[in-house]
Design an enzyme around this catalytic site. Sequence first.
Site, short mmCIF file in Angstrom:
data_model
loop_
_atom_site.label_atom_id
_atom_site.label_comp_id
_atom_site.label_asym_id
_atom_site.label_seq_id
_atom_site.Cartn_x
_atom_site.Cartn_y
_atom_site.Cartn_z
N GLU A 177 0.81 -1.20 0.00
CA GLU A 177 0.00 0.00 0.00
C GLU A 177 0.86 1.28 0.00
O GLU A 177 0.55 2.23 -0.69
CB GLU A 177 -0.92 -0.02 1.24
N ASP A 178 1.92 1.27 0.77
CA ASP A 178 2.65 2.52 1.01
C ASP A 178 4.00 2.66 0.34
O ASP A 178 4.66 3.69 0.50
CB ASP A 178 2.85 2.71 2.53
#
Length: 720
Positions: free
Chosen positions: A76-77
Amino acid sequence: MIRINDIIDRIVENNPDADVDIVDRAYIFSARVHHGQVRLSGEPYLTHPLEVAYILSDMNLDVVSVAAGLLHDVIEDTHATEDEIREMFGKDVLHCVSGVTKLGKLSFGSAQARQAESIRKMLLAMADDIRVILIKLADRIHNMRTLGFHKKESKKRQISQETLDIYAPIASRLGIYWMKKELEDISFMHLMPDRYAEIERRVSQDRVERENYIETVNDKIREEMEKAGLKCEVMGRYKHFYSIYQKMAKQNLNFEDIYDIIAFRIILGTKYQCYEALGHLHDLWKPIDIKFKDYIGRPKPNMYQSLHTTVIGPKGQRIEIQIRTQEMDKVAKSGIAAHWGYKEDRRMDEDITQRFAWIQNLIENQESFNDPDEFLENVRIDLFPDEVYVFTPNGEIKTLPKGATPVDFAYMIHTEVGSQCIGAKVNRRMVPLKYELQTGDVVEIVTQQNHNPSKDWLGFVRTVKARSRIRQWIKTQDKNRSVSIGREMCEKRFRKHKLNFAELLRSDEMAGVVEQFGFKSVDDLLASIGYGKVTPLQVVRKFQPREEEASEGEAAQPSWLMSRITGRKRPRKPKTGVKVKGHDDILIRFGRCCQPLPGDRITGYITRGHGVTVHQAGCVNALKMNPDRQIDVEWHHEKAETFPVKILILSHDRVGLLADLAANISKNGANIMAANSETRGNNTVESRFTLAVRDTQHLDKVLAAIRKVKTITEARRIKT
Ligand code: MN
């Protein structure tokens, strides 16, 4: 601050043989891709995955869970991809990481408390591996611990509410009570800071006094156990603040009125010692009957075991005591996770279903639970969901059975939406109407006014509502069709008799006639004419009683029909072997062209005045029929009933051939109704038989037997 060595130490402590290499590599990878990122607290981002991984190692989870904990935010990051994770750490780690990522993408908005149960189930359903949920809970714990660094008050409140509504109950259901308590207390602190501070102040106010009290009770219990020769460990502690608050709110009590804010726990060696200890305690202090719970004899669905009792302790104060063994204490601390740690020889590539083998076992051994329903409700529904959870376009969750389609969803929204549904978008893409909905899908239905349900939908809908609404519509359709056919037939017939049917239709006389036939409305009478149960001539006669049997041979009515009309006695239902869906006594005939047998797929055709003719679904004549007159029929025969069928047999000529055939046919329970043999060139014989058989299965058996007869080259069913 947690370091990778703390995590590795913890893992090795629990399981000296653990393959910590994967954890090491996950750490290095995570450190690299998160490099330069910073948490709101100002600390390097890496502290977060480290904390999460530590919690998981502390819960004695396997290295896959811990590695996935270190990597849980990288997709996600960071720029890391799923392929990279799979290549470097294997499919299990990837499965966990992408599972957590998927859950992270769900946002529940606000004011959805009423949907909380659906959301909880949905989360559990989406996490097809229990480890995904455990990682998500560890992630949430650390995020809650650091929630104070958020600047926005509204954000803090929203996250706290979500934690209280969704995550704390999940932790509780899985039996991980320390997580439940911590999540609740931090959420409570952010949601109701004043209440929280008040309880905190009150608890610390007379702390010395309370601590003395705890000491007194502890000593007394220890002394009593020693006297009885029971070795034990005793602990006394405050209940967590949120549970004190709940007690005050629920029972409308002041803080002073709550006595049992201190709970004691006694840990013993064996189950029997637990019951023994309970006996001594109840002898020492007077128990409050209704507060006694035996979760050892009746474990909670999440496996929690303990004896709970509340007694009137020293100074007349109520104290709560939990009694359990070391083993039970371990389960109470990590709940379901306690069963998910290291096991000897456990293979890493075990199938997901095998991972749940212990739950399966429990389900099979459910007689050991006093309330199997509750148990199944909690464990099976949550971990082996047979439901899917999908969103409406405005974020509401709908629960449907597994395998449900957009059509089911549409009918669940509203019958109108269902019947006018012409298409569906799932996650903004068009899908076929028979698409199988997946948990987490956002479903939007495309409707069109005046659009009608399709019979084909019955082939794939899963919900009772959709099925019954579609059936109902088809039935109404069928009736409407026969009404118009009936009307058409009457108009024709009446014209022949110089009567104006349209005019008579509105007359009082007609109402009387309808009643004479025993129907409730004109439409019912017309439908019945359309189905061939009543003929137009019979209706004409009611208006022109004189003109009897004058014109055509139509007077030759079946006797059962006549008796019905004269109303003398109820006619016996004609035995036909077929039923028109939704109608009980319609005149049925079989198409001579295809001779359907029970077992064949069949279709009905509404004839003009002669009821319904039944054909095989694939019969050429059936395919030529006007689709408006087509009607659903189904087999409804009695076991002993037989039906004619034609077969063709090819063979070489020989003496005794026909005798052998006849013997074989009758040995297999079929009657020969007609037979015809011809010798062709090449010494071949072509025989055609008409047999009476019960159904296709019976026919197959007979044909198989015939094929075994000497010199037979072929035997098959034929059309006439
Ligand atoms: Mn995270």
